[in-house]
Scaffold this motif. Sequence first.
Motif, PDB file in Angstrom:
ATOM      1  N   SER A  51       0.841  -1.193   0.000  1.00  0.00           N
ATOM      2  CA  SER A  51       0.000   0.000   0.000  1.00  0.00           C
ATOM      3  C   SER A  51       0.880   1.249   0.000  1.00  0.00           C
ATOM      4  O   SER A  51       2.090   1.184   0.229  1.00  0.00           O
ATOM      5  CB  SER A  51      -0.935   0.016   1.213  1.00  0.00           C
ATOM      6  N   ALA A  52       0.258   2.382  -0.230  1.00  0.00           N
ATOM      7  CA  ALA A  52       0.986   3.657  -0.271  1.00  0.00           C
ATOM      8  C   ALA A  52       1.093   4.308   1.103  1.00  0.00           C
ATOM      9  O   ALA A  52       1.633   5.410   1.220  1.00  0.00           O
ATOM     10  CB  ALA A  52       0.290   4.610  -1.244  1.00  0.00           C
ATOM     11  N   PHE A  53       0.594   3.628   2.134  1.00  0.00           N
ATOM     12  CA  PHE A  53       0.591   4.211   3.470  1.00  0.00           C
ATOM     13  C   PHE A  53       1.840   3.795   4.247  1.00  0.00           C
ATOM     14  O   PHE A  53       2.039   2.595   4.491  1.00  0.00           O
ATOM     15  CB  PHE A  53      -0.661   3.788   4.236  1.00  0.00           C
ATOM     16  N   PRO A  54       2.659   4.738   4.660  1.00  0.00           N
ATOM     17  CA  PRO A  54       3.841   4.391   5.456  1.00  0.00           C
ATOM     18  C   PRO A  54       3.499   4.019   6.895  1.00  0.00           C
ATOM     19  O   PRO A  54       4.278   3.340   7.569  1.00  0.00           O
ATOM     20  CB  PRO A  54       4.687   5.667   5.409  1.00  0.00           C
ATOM     21  N   VAL A  55       2.327   4.455   7.377  1.00  0.00           N
ATOM     22  CA  VAL A  55       1.899   4.144   8.736  1.00  0.00           C
ATOM     23  C   VAL A  55       0.618   3.310   8.666  1.00  0.00           C
ATOM     24  O   VAL A  55      -0.361   3.725   8.032  1.00  0.00           O
ATOM     25  CB  VAL A  55       1.628   5.423   9.562  1.00  0.00           C
ATOM     26  N   LEU A  56       0.642   2.163   9.306  1.00  0.00           N
ATOM     27  CA  LEU A  56      -0.521   1.276   9.314  1.00  0.00           C
ATOM     28  C   LEU A  56      -0.753   0.789  10.730  1.00  0.00           C
ATOM     29  O   LEU A  56       0.199   0.469  11.457  1.00  0.00           O
ATOM     30  CB  LEU A  56      -0.300   0.075   8.383  1.00  0.00           C
ATOM     31  N   PHE A  57      -2.000   0.733  11.134  1.00  0.00           N
ATOM     32  CA  PHE A  57      -2.315   0.214  12.455  1.00  0.00           C
ATOM     33  C   PHE A  57      -3.768  -0.260  12.462  1.00  0.00           C
ATOM     34  O   PHE A  57      -4.528  -0.024  11.530  1.00  0.00           O
ATOM     35  CB  PHE A  57      -2.057   1.247  13.558  1.00  0.00           C
ATOM     36  N   GLY A  58      -4.146  -0.964  13.519  1.00  0.00           N
ATOM     37  CA  GLY A  58      -5.510  -1.472  13.597  1.00  0.00           C
ATOM     38  C   GLY A  58      -5.764  -2.153  14.918  1.00  0.00           C
ATOM     39  O   GLY A  58      -4.867  -2.305  15.746  1.00  0.00           O
ATOM     40  N   GLY A  59      -7.007  -2.572  15.104  1.00  0.00           N
ATOM     41  CA  GLY A  59      -7.359  -3.239  16.346  1.00  0.00           C
ATOM     42  C   GLY A  59      -8.724  -3.869  16.284  1.00  0.00           C
ATOM     43  O   GLY A  59      -9.500  -3.640  15.349  1.00  0.00           O
ATOM     44  N   ALA A  60      -9.008  -4.675  17.296  1.00  0.00           N
ATOM     45  CA  ALA A  60     -10.267  -5.389  17.396  1.00  0.00           C
ATOM     46  C   ALA A  60     -11.324  -4.543  18.080  1.00  0.00           C
ATOM     47  O   ALA A  60     -11.017  -3.630  18.845  1.00  0.00           O
ATOM     48  CB  ALA A  60     -10.072  -6.679  18.187  1.00  0.00           C
ATOM     49  N   VAL A  61     -12.566  -4.859  17.785  1.00  0.00           N
ATOM     50  CA  VAL A  61     -13.693  -4.222  18.472  1.00  0.00           C
ATOM     51  C   VAL A  61     -13.949  -4.964  19.782  1.00  0.00           C
ATOM     52  O   VAL A  61     -14.128  -6.183  19.789  1.00  0.00           O
ATOM     53  CB  VAL A  61     -14.952  -4.240  17.595  1.00  0.00           C
ATOM     54  N   THR A  62     -13.939  -4.218  20.870  1.00  0.00           N
ATOM     55  CA  THR A  62     -14.185  -4.787  22.190  1.00  0.00           C
ATOM     56  C   THR A  62     -15.096  -3.849  22.971  1.00  0.00           C
ATOM     57  O   THR A  62     -14.739  -2.686  23.189  1.00  0.00           O
ATOM     58  CB  THR A  62     -12.864  -4.972  22.968  1.00  0.00           C
ATOM     59  N   ASP A  63     -16.268  -4.351  23.352  1.00  0.00           N
ATOM     60  CA  ASP A  63     -17.206  -3.561  24.169  1.00  0.00           C
ATOM     61  C   ASP A  63     -17.494  -2.189  23.570  1.00  0.00           C
ATOM     62  O   ASP A  63     -17.407  -1.154  24.244  1.00  0.00           O
ATOM     63  CB  ASP A  63     -16.657  -3.397  25.592  1.00  0.00           C
ATOM     64  N   GLY A  64     -17.802  -2.171  22.280  1.00  0.00           N
ATOM     65  CA  GLY A  64     -18.210  -0.935  21.640  1.00  0.00           C
ATOM     66  C   GLY A  64     -17.099   0.028  21.325  1.00  0.00           C
ATOM     67  O   GLY A  64     -17.340   1.225  21.126  1.00  0.00           O
ATOM     68  N   ALA A  65     -15.864  -0.457  21.254  1.00  0.00           N
ATOM     69  CA  ALA A  65     -14.727   0.408  20.934  1.00  0.00           C
ATOM     70  C   ALA A  65     -13.651  -0.413  20.230  1.00  0.00           C
ATOM     71  O   ALA A  65     -13.613  -1.646  20.333  1.00  0.00           O
ATOM     72  CB  ALA A  65     -14.164   1.045  22.196  1.00  0.00           C
ATOM     73  N   VAL A  66     -12.781   0.281  19.500  1.00  0.00           N
ATOM     74  CA  VAL A  66     -11.646  -0.359  18.839  1.00  0.00           C
ATOM     75  C   VAL A  66     -10.409  -0.150  19.703  1.00  0.00           C
ATOM     76  O   VAL A  66     -10.041   0.994  20.014  1.00  0.00           O
ATOM     77  CB  VAL A  66     -11.398   0.235  17.440  1.00  0.00           C
ATOM     78  N   ARG A  67      -9.755  -1.224  20.091  1.00  0.00           N
ATOM     79  CA  ARG A  67      -8.521  -1.117  20.864  1.00  0.00           C
ATOM     80  C   ARG A  67      -7.346  -1.417  19.937  1.00  0.00           C
ATOM     81  O   ARG A  67      -7.214  -2.537  19.430  1.00  0.00           O
ATOM     82  CB  ARG A  67      -8.514  -2.080  22.055  1.00  0.00           C
ATOM     83  N   LEU A  68      -6.503  -0.451  19.691  1.00  0.00           N
ATOM     84  CA  LEU A  68      -5.389  -0.604  18.751  1.00  0.00           C
ATOM     85  C   LEU A  68      -4.352  -1.582  19.299  1.00  0.00           C
ATOM     86  O   LEU A  68      -3.879  -1.447  20.427  1.00  0.00           O
ATOM     87  CB  LEU A  68      -4.739   0.751  18.479  1.00  0.00           C
ATOM     88  N   SER A  69      -3.994  -2.582  18.472  1.00  0.00           N
ATOM     89  CA  SER A  69      -3.065  -3.621  18.935  1.00  0.00           C
ATOM     90  C   SER A  69      -2.088  -4.076  17.861  1.00  0.00           C
ATOM     91  O   SER A  69      -1.201  -4.867  18.148  1.00  0.00           O
ATOM     92  CB  SER A  69      -3.866  -4.842  19.424  1.00  0.00           C
ATOM     93  N   GLY A  70      -2.261  -3.600  16.619  1.00  0.00           N
ATOM     94  CA  GLY A  70      -1.360  -3.993  15.552  1.00  0.00           C
ATOM     95  C   GLY A  70      -0.795  -2.764  14.857  1.00  0.00           C
ATOM     96  O   GLY A  70      -1.547  -1.809  14.584  1.00  0.00           O
ATOM     97  N   PHE A  71       0.525  -2.790  14.550  1.00  0.00           N
ATOM     98  CA  PHE A  71       1.172  -1.588  14.018  1.00  0.00           C
ATOM     99  C   PHE A  71       2.241  -1.961  12.995  1.00  0.00           C
ATOM    100  O   PHE A  71       2.912  -2.990  13.129  1.00  0.00           O
ATOM    101  CB  PHE A  71       1.813  -0.790  15.156  1.00  0.00           C
ATOM    102  N   ALA A  72       2.393  -1.114  11.990  1.00  0.00           N
ATOM    103  CA  ALA A  72       3.467  -1.260  11.010  1.00  0.00           C
ATOM    104  C   ALA A  72       3.876   0.140  10.567  1.00  0.00           C
ATOM    105  O   ALA A  72       3.033   0.938  10.160  1.00  0.00           O
ATOM    106  CB  ALA A  72       3.005  -2.085   9.808  1.00  0.00           C
ATOM    107  N   GLY A  73       5.152   0.445  10.678  1.00  0.00           N
ATOM    108  CA  GLY A  73       5.648   1.744  10.240  1.00  0.00           C
ATOM    109  C   GLY A  73       5.522   2.854  11.245  1.00  0.00           C
ATOM    110  O   GLY A  73       5.835   4.009  10.933  1.00  0.00           O
ATOM    111  N   THR A  74       5.064   2.561  12.457  1.00  0.00           N
ATOM    112  CA  THR A  74       4.948   3.614  13.468  1.00  0.00           C
ATOM    113  C   THR A  74       6.322   3.940  14.039  1.00  0.00           C
ATOM    114  O   THR A  74       7.216   3.097  14.087  1.00  0.00           O
ATOM    115  CB  THR A  74       4.005   3.185  14.600  1.00  0.00           C
TER     116      THR A  74
END
Length: 287
Positions: free
Chosen positions: A30-53
Amino acid sequence: MVMNETTNDVLRPSDEDALRAELRALSGASAFPVLFGGAVTDGAVRLSGFAGTRSAILRGLTIDFDCGLGGRAVAEQRPEAAPDYFASEHITHDYDLQVAGEGIESLLAVPVVVRGVTRAALYGGLRARRPIGDVMISPVVRASSRLAREIEIRDEVDRRVGLLANAAPRTERSSAESERITESYLTLRELAARVDDEAVAAQLRAVERTLRSLARTAPNENRIALSPREFDVLSHVALGCRNAEIADRLSLSVETVKTYMRNLMAKLEVGSRQEAVFEARKRGLLP
C-alpha cells in the motif's frame, strides 16, 4: 465483541495475530507508510497492531464508536478518509494528540465487517496532507475483506466445536443428530481446503477428526477400513446426495463416484445405497 473471545479459546489461534499479519502484508503493498488497527471490544476499537509507526503513542489506544475518524468508519461500516485530518469538520478530534504524535497528516479508516457486525478496523496514515483516492484505498479494503473472511471461518469453527461439545458419543442417535454431525465434519473439511492460514487449517482438520470420531460407537472388530474418499462418498450418501451432486462436491466424475459406491457396498456386503448407510452406522463408520 472481542475478536478471539469464543467457546474455543484453547484451539482458536489469535484473531489479532491475523490482523497483524494483514498489516505486515499491507506495509509492502500500500501507499501508506503508517498502518495500524485493532479489534472491536465492548463498543470500541482497541489498537493492537502496528506497522511503520515511530512511537508507542498509539499503542493500546481505545477508539470509541462515536469518536474520531475510526469511530465513524466502524459505526457506519464503510471506509472513511480525511486528507487533511486536523482541518476535517466531519469528525470529532478526540485523538488529535495521538495522531499528531505519530506525525500523521492524512488518515484512512476501514472497518472489518463480518455478517453485518463490525469486528475490527484497519488504518492507513500519511505524514503529509495528500488526497486519498480509490487507488490508495483499495489495498486496505481488500485486506479488510480478507480479515473478515478469516474471522468468519474461525467463527464457523467455533460454532461447530460448540456442536461437538453438545454431541456426547452414544450408540443411538436420531437421524437429525447424525446428519448434523456429518454435515459438520464435511463442512470443516471443505473450509480446511479453502483457508490460507495453515494454523487455522490444521485446527479445522483436528476438529473434523474429532467429529468423525463420534461415529466410533461399535467395537473395533465390527468395523471395516474405508479409504478417505470412500468415507467422503459414504458421508454424502448419508445426507441424501445423489451421485451427480457428490461428484460435483468432491470434484470427481460421476463414474468414479459409482465405482466408490460399488466398492463400499461390497465391503459392507449390502445391495443398495440405503442399506450401505444403515450398515455403516451399525458398524460405527458413520454417526
